[in-house]
Structure formats: C-alpha cells, structure tokens
Design a protein around this motif. Structure first.
Motif, PDB file in Angstrom:
ATOM      1  N   THR A  28      -1.766 -64.840  -9.549  1.00  0.00           N
ATOM      2  CA  THR A  28      -1.965 -64.709 -10.987  1.00  0.00           C
ATOM      3  C   THR A  28      -3.379 -65.156 -11.325  1.00  0.00           C
ATOM      4  N   PRO A  29      -3.980 -64.610 -12.379  1.00  0.00           N
ATOM      5  CA  PRO A  29      -5.370 -64.930 -12.711  1.00  0.00           C
ATOM      6  C   PRO A  29      -5.577 -66.414 -12.989  1.00  0.00           C
ATOM      7  N   ALA A  30      -6.772 -66.864 -12.759  1.00  0.00           N
ATOM      8  CA  ALA A  30      -7.106 -68.269 -12.998  1.00  0.00           C
ATOM      9  C   ALA A  30      -7.260 -68.567 -14.484  1.00  0.00           C
ATOM     10  N   HIS A  31      -7.668 -67.572 -15.266  1.00  0.00           N
ATOM     11  CA  HIS A  31      -7.905 -67.777 -16.690  1.00  0.00           C
ATOM     12  C   HIS A  31      -6.629 -67.511 -17.489  1.00  0.00           C
ATOM     13  N   SER A  32      -6.357 -68.390 -18.447  1.00  0.00           N
ATOM     14  CA  SER A  32      -5.137 -68.297 -19.239  1.00  0.00           C
ATOM     15  C   SER A  32      -5.034 -66.977 -19.995  1.00  0.00           C
ATOM     16  N   SER A  33      -6.134 -66.532 -20.597  1.00  0.00           N
ATOM     17  CA  SER A  33      -6.091 -65.287 -21.379  1.00  0.00           C
ATOM     18  C   SER A  33      -5.704 -64.104 -20.502  1.00  0.00           C
ATOM     19  N   ALA A  34      -6.231 -64.055 -19.294  1.00  0.00           N
ATOM     20  CA  ALA A  34      -5.892 -62.960 -18.380  1.00  0.00           C
ATOM     21  C   ALA A  34      -4.429 -63.032 -17.967  1.00  0.00           C
ATOM     22  N   ARG A  35      -3.919 -64.240 -17.749  1.00  0.00           N
ATOM     23  CA  ARG A  35      -2.511 -64.386 -17.380  1.00  0.00           C
ATOM     24  C   ARG A  35      -1.601 -63.918 -18.515  1.00  0.00           C
ATOM     25  N   ILE A  36      -1.980 -64.242 -19.737  1.00  0.00           N
ATOM     26  CA  ILE A  36      -1.167 -63.835 -20.888  1.00  0.00           C
ATOM     27  C   ILE A  36      -1.140 -62.320 -21.021  1.00  0.00           C
ATOM     28  N   ILE A  37      -2.306 -61.689 -20.862  1.00  0.00           N
ATOM     29  CA  ILE A  37      -2.359 -60.223 -20.921  1.00  0.00           C
ATOM     30  C   ILE A  37      -1.527 -59.612 -19.812  1.00  0.00           C
ATOM     31  N   LEU A  38      -1.651 -60.158 -18.606  1.00  0.00           N
ATOM     32  CA  LEU A  38      -0.886 -59.656 -17.470  1.00  0.00           C
ATOM     33  C   LEU A  38       0.609 -59.751 -17.732  1.00  0.00           C
ATOM     34  N   ALA A  39       1.057 -60.902 -18.232  1.00  0.00           N
ATOM     35  CA  ALA A  39       2.487 -61.106 -18.495  1.00  0.00           C
ATOM     36  C   ALA A  39       2.986 -60.148 -19.569  1.00  0.00           C
ATOM     37  N   PHE A  40       2.183 -59.954 -20.610  1.00  0.00           N
ATOM     38  CA  PHE A  40       2.586 -59.063 -21.700  1.00  0.00           C
ATOM     39  C   PHE A  40       2.661 -57.619 -21.202  1.00  0.00           C
ATOM     40  N   CYS A  41       1.730 -57.234 -20.341  1.00  0.00           N
ATOM     41  CA  CYS A  41       1.758 -55.880 -19.768  1.00  0.00           C
ATOM     42  C   CYS A  41       3.011 -55.666 -18.918  1.00  0.00           C
ATOM     43  N   ILE A  42       3.386 -56.677 -18.147  1.00  0.00           N
ATOM     44  CA  ILE A  42       4.593 -56.568 -17.332  1.00  0.00           C
ATOM     45  C   ILE A  42       5.813 -56.393 -18.227  1.00  0.00           C
ATOM     46  N   ALA A  43       5.868 -57.146 -19.330  1.00  0.00           N
ATOM     47  CA  ALA A  43       6.978 -57.009 -20.265  1.00  0.00           C
ATOM     48  C   ALA A  43       7.030 -55.599 -20.861  1.00  0.00           C
ATOM     49  N   ALA A  44       5.855 -55.030 -21.159  1.00  0.00           N
ATOM     50  CA  ALA A  44       5.800 -53.681 -21.730  1.00  0.00           C
ATOM     51  C   ALA A  44       6.263 -52.634 -20.735  1.00  0.00           C
ATOM     52  N   VAL A  45       5.791 -52.719 -19.499  1.00  0.00           N
ATOM     53  CA  VAL A  45       6.200 -51.759 -18.471  1.00  0.00           C
ATOM     54  C   VAL A  45       7.688 -51.916 -18.158  1.00  0.00           C
ATOM     55  N   ASP A  46       8.161 -53.145 -18.121  1.00  0.00           N
ATOM     56  CA  ASP A  46       9.589 -53.385 -17.914  1.00  0.00           C
ATOM     57  C   ASP A  46      10.422 -52.710 -19.002  1.00  0.00           C
ATOM     58  N   ALA A  47       9.968 -52.827 -20.255  1.00  0.00           N
ATOM     59  CA  ALA A  47      10.684 -52.187 -21.363  1.00  0.00           C
ATOM     60  C   ALA A  47      10.706 -50.671 -21.203  1.00  0.00           C
ATOM     61  N   TRP A  48       9.575 -50.104 -20.796  1.00  0.00           N
ATOM     62  CA  TRP A  48       9.518 -48.648 -20.595  1.00  0.00           C
ATOM     63  C   TRP A  48      10.499 -48.218 -19.508  1.00  0.00           C
ATOM     64  N   PHE A  49      10.553 -48.980 -18.417  1.00  0.00           N
ATOM     65  CA  PHE A  49      11.502 -48.673 -17.349  1.00  0.00           C
ATOM     66  C   PHE A  49      12.942 -48.781 -17.846  1.00  0.00           C
ATOM     67  N   ARG A  50      13.236 -49.797 -18.649  1.00  0.00           N
ATOM     68  CA  ARG A  50      14.598 -49.972 -19.168  1.00  0.00           C
ATOM     69  C   ARG A  50      14.987 -48.823 -20.092  1.00  0.00           C
ATOM     70  N   ILE A  51      14.050 -48.383 -20.913  1.00  0.00           N
ATOM     71  CA  ILE A  51      14.324 -47.244 -21.804  1.00  0.00           C
ATOM     72  C   ILE A  51      14.682 -46.007 -20.999  1.00  0.00           C
ATOM     73  N   HIS A  52      14.072 -45.852 -19.827  1.00  0.00           N
ATOM     74  CA  HIS A  52      14.326 -44.693 -18.973  1.00  0.00           C
ATOM     75  C   HIS A  52      15.380 -44.991 -17.903  1.00  0.00           C
ATOM     76  N   ALA A  53      16.140 -46.062 -18.108  1.00  0.00           N
ATOM     77  CA  ALA A  53      17.292 -46.397 -17.260  1.00  0.00           C
ATOM     78  C   ALA A  53      16.928 -46.580 -15.797  1.00  0.00           C
ATOM     79  N   ILE A  54      15.759 -47.161 -15.552  1.00  0.00           N
ATOM     80  CA  ILE A  54      15.332 -47.454 -14.181  1.00  0.00           C
ATOM     81  C   ILE A  54      15.794 -48.861 -13.823  1.00  0.00           C
ATOM     82  N   THR A  55      16.597 -48.957 -12.790  1.00  0.00           N
ATOM     83  CA  THR A  55      17.127 -50.248 -12.391  1.00  0.00           C
ATOM     84  C   THR A  55      16.037 -51.094 -11.705  1.00  0.00           C
ATOM     85  N   ASN A  56      16.297 -52.398 -11.617  1.00  0.00           N
ATOM     86  CA  ASN A  56      15.357 -53.344 -10.994  1.00  0.00           C
ATOM     87  C   ASN A  56      13.990 -53.287 -11.665  1.00  0.00           C
ATOM     88  N   SER A  57      14.006 -53.098 -12.974  1.00  0.00           N
ATOM     89  CA  SER A  57      12.774 -52.837 -13.715  1.00  0.00           C
ATOM     90  C   SER A  57      11.781 -53.995 -13.654  1.00  0.00           C
TER      91      SER A  57
END
Length: 260
Positions: A205-234
């Motif tokens: 994970t990135p050393a800088h807090s701002s980068a970690r926050i962006i990374l985590a938020f992006c993962i949450a967004a992609v996870d949501a997209w996968f869930r909307i499309h019924a992809i398991t293990n999202s």
C-alpha cells in the motif's frame, strides 16, 4: 532514548490467529487443522528457500507465516492441494513481480484471485461457514482495528469502509438491491479479513495517506461495479484490478521522480 517498537506484523498475526481459534474451537469450520498446517508450512518453507537462493540469507519467515494463515482462512476446498498451490503462488509472486526493490501485489490477493478464477471447481471462499453472532464479530472487529492502527493503515480501512457504505447505498437506491443484501457483507468474516488483512499490508500500500485513501476508495468503487454485475468474490478481484491499474503506475511514477 526511544523504546523499540513492536513489529506491527505481530498484531496482524494475533488478529488472524483469533479467526483460526474461533473457527476451529467454536464454529466447527469445514476446513480442519490439516489445511491450516499445509498452508502455513508451505508458505514458510517456500519463503525460506527462495530467500536463501535469491538473497543468499536465512530469515525467520514471519510474513510467510501470516500469509499461510490468511490462505487457510480465506479459501475453502475439500482437497488440501489447492491450499498448497495458493501458498506457493503467494510467496513466489513476491519474488517475481517486483518494482523498486519491493513486491507489487499483495501476495495473498494474487494467490486467491488465481485459484478462484482458474480452479473454481475446486476452491471457493468461506463466508457461509462463519457465524453472524455479534459477539464474535465484535471481538474480531476490535482486534482488526488495533492491528490496522498499529500498522499505520487505519486511514485505509476507514476510507474503504466509507466507500463501501456509499456504494452500498447507491446499489440499494438505484439498482434495487435489498438493504440487508447491500450492507450485509460488512458483518461477514470475508469482508473483515479483506479489510484488516489485505488492505493493511504496509509493503503493497502507498506510503502517503492521501494515496492510500484514493486506492481504498477505488477498490470500493470497483467492488460495487462487480457486485452490480453479479460477479462473485468481488472484493478480491477489485483489489487486484485496482493494484494493477492504479497501484503499479503510481509506484512506477514515484520511482521515476526519485531518480530524476
């Protein structure tokens, strides 16, 4: 003179072992001790061998011990060899995919994604065997928060949790997902293992807090997209995709800046 700090990996180790103990002694896990010992022994052995071969030194494989426990908890199979294969992949990828002197992908994430995608007839993830008992989840939640704080990754955990809540509401309000179905995964063990174990890895994970926050938020967004499309293990797929498309270019950019 400042006192030496305890390695934060020991807190992650205690967090994961709490899962193991509760699962084996109180929750009657489908996986038994053989899968736990197979996963842990393989990761530790492969780590020791590769480190000696490539780096010419002997180590105590604490990180590999932690990885082995994670594999034994996340995966579920009626066979032992998928655990061994995942354990080998988890450690081997640390020595293959490297950038700036450190491994790029979370070792467990790569291994889990590989076996779930290519060996789905043999391996699944394990959320259904966990109880939803509030007392069990609270204990694990507290241990996870402590481990994330000590590792300096509490911001990552909170950012991902906030993103997941936001997108769960979006899925409920705009995509007609039932409320409990949208928010329910947050009380599951797979979610907590992912958040407190995979997302808090200081090496990937990135050393800088701002980068970690962006990374985590992006993962949450992609996870949501996968869930909307019924992809398991999202969760696991989302972390891999975001690391590949965001994490790797971000680290490469930092290396270029350091060299100029």
């Amino acid at each position: 003179m400042s006192q030496p700090k305890l390695d934060p990996r020991y807190f992650i180790l205690a967090f994961l072992l709490s899962f193991v103990v509760m699962g084996q002694l109180f929750l009657d896990f489908f996986q038994k001790w053989d899968t736990f010992f197979a996963s842990v022994a393989t990761t530790m052995l492969v780590e020791v061998v590769l480190c000696r071969w490539i780096r010419k030194k002997w180590i105590f494989p604490l990180s590999a011990f932690i990885s082995g426990i994670g594999i034994s908890l996340i995966l579920s199979s009626y066979l032992v060899w998928p655990y061994v294969l995942a354990a080998v992949l988890a450690i081997a990828t640390k020595y293959v995919f490297r950038l700036g002197g450190s491994h790029v992908f979370n070792p467990n994430n790569v291994a889990v994604v590989f076996v779930l995608f290519f060996l789905s007839e043999y391996v699944v993830t394990t959320p259904k065997q966990w109880t939803n008992d509030v007392s069990v989840m609270v204990i694990i939640l507290v241990l996870g928060l402590v481990a994330a704080y000590v590792a300096g990754r509490l911001d990552t955990v909170l950012a991902f949790a906030a993103g997941f809540v936001l997108f769960a509401y979006v899925r409920h309000a705009w995509f007609d997902e039932p409320l409990l179905f949208a928010f329910g995964p947050m009380m599951g063990a797979s979610f907590q293992l992912f958040v407190f174990f995979m997302l808090t890895d200081p090496k990937t994970t990135p050393a800088h807090s701002s980068a970690r926050i962006i990374l985590a938020f992006c993962i949450a967004a992609v996870d949501a997209w996968f869930r909307i499309h019924a992809i398991t293990n999202s969760l696991f797929y989302a972390a891999f995709v975001v690391t590949l498309l965001f994490g790797v270019p971000y680290r490469w950019m930092l290396l270029r800046r350091q060299r100029t």
